[in-house]
Design a protein around this motif. Structure first.
Motif, PDB file in Angstrom:
ATOM      1  N   GLN A  24       0.811  -1.221   0.000  1.00  8.12           N
ATOM      2  CA  GLN A  24       0.000   0.000   0.000  1.00  8.12           C
ATOM      3  C   GLN A  24       0.841   1.266   0.000  1.00  8.12           C
ATOM      4  O   GLN A  24       0.574   2.211  -0.730  1.00  8.12           O
ATOM      5  N   SER A 109      -3.725   3.877  13.566  1.00  2.00           N
ATOM      6  CA  SER A 109      -4.982   3.485  12.924  1.00  2.00           C
ATOM      7  C   SER A 109      -5.211   1.993  13.159  1.00  2.00           C
ATOM      8  O   SER A 109      -4.638   1.161  12.440  1.00  2.00           O
ATOM      9  N   GLU A 112      -6.141   0.110   9.938  1.00  4.27           N
ATOM     10  CA  GLU A 112      -5.027  -0.101   9.009  1.00  4.27           C
ATOM     11  C   GLU A 112      -4.033  -1.115   9.559  1.00  4.27           C
ATOM     12  O   GLU A 112      -3.516  -1.951   8.808  1.00  4.27           O
ATOM     13  N   GLU A 115      -5.495  -4.542   8.968  1.00  5.25           N
ATOM     14  CA  GLU A 115      -5.508  -4.843   7.533  1.00  5.25           C
ATOM     15  C   GLU A 115      -4.108  -5.154   7.006  1.00  5.25           C
ATOM     16  O   GLU A 115      -3.893  -6.132   6.294  1.00  5.25           O
ATOM     17  N   GLN A 116      -3.128  -4.333   7.345  1.00  7.32           N
ATOM     18  CA  GLN A 116      -1.778  -4.493   6.815  1.00  7.32           C
ATOM     19  C   GLN A 116      -1.010  -5.635   7.476  1.00  7.32           C
ATOM     20  O   GLN A 116      -0.213  -6.309   6.814  1.00  7.32           O
TER      21      GLN A 116
END
Length: 174
Positions: A24, A109, A112, A115-116
């Motif tokens: 990303q 976050s 995030e 997700e990451q």
């Protein structure tokens, strides 16, 4: 030499080393003495990952507060020693993108992070090279070279098309 052999001799590496889906965000190290955080939006290319020990002094993190300054660009010499060594090595290898979890995943976050972190296996798998800086206790330790007896003081010389560069690594004090 090792990277070239990997790219030419290993079937899995031939495809992924130079034309991988980029994570990303990556750090663009193509400009001399400056590092910029960029969002890649589905681009492909080569990148290096850095796995390092954060230690208790984890102040070099991507947050909502410093994201704009990282995107504008920060002087390379303001980075912790391990990050700076990774940038220098990457330039010698002719690769423009670097992924460091602390600076490429927004740490304040929770969404995030979740997700990451779930994608980290693919992030490391698709990189051209992973630098593992596990010998130092913090991001300030630098890249170290290890043997069976532990950390050795060493200067790594890497020749590139424009000449020769070196990265000095030494045993951490303490």
């Amino acid at each position: 030499m090792w990277l070239k052999e990997c790219e030419e001799s290993h079937d899995l590496c031939k495809e992924s080393c130079r034309n991988s889906d980029l994570p990303q965000r990556v750090l663009d190290v193509s400009e001399d003495h400056t590092v910029k955080l960029i969002s890649v939006q589905g681009r492909k290319g080569a990148y290096i990952t850095l796995s390092n020990t954060w230690g208790t002094d984890a102040k070099y993190l991507l947050t909502a507060t410093n994201k704009a300054s990282l995107e504008t660009g920060i002087p390379e010499n303001t980075l912790p020693r391990t990050f700076m060594h990774a940038v220098q090595l990457e330039r010698c290898l002719g690769i423009s993108y670097l992924w460091i979890d602390a600076l490429c995943i927004q740490q304040d976050s929770p969404h995030e992070l979740d997700e990451q972190i779930a994608k980290m296996n693919n992030i490391f798998r698709r990189s051209s090279l992973t630098l593992f800086a596990g010998a130092g206790g913090t991001a300030h330790s630098g890249l170290e070279v290890m043997n069976k007896r532990g950390v050795l003081p060493v200067t790594v010389n890497i020749k590139n098309v424009s000449g020769s560069s070196s990265i000095e690594a030494s045993k951490p004090s303490g």
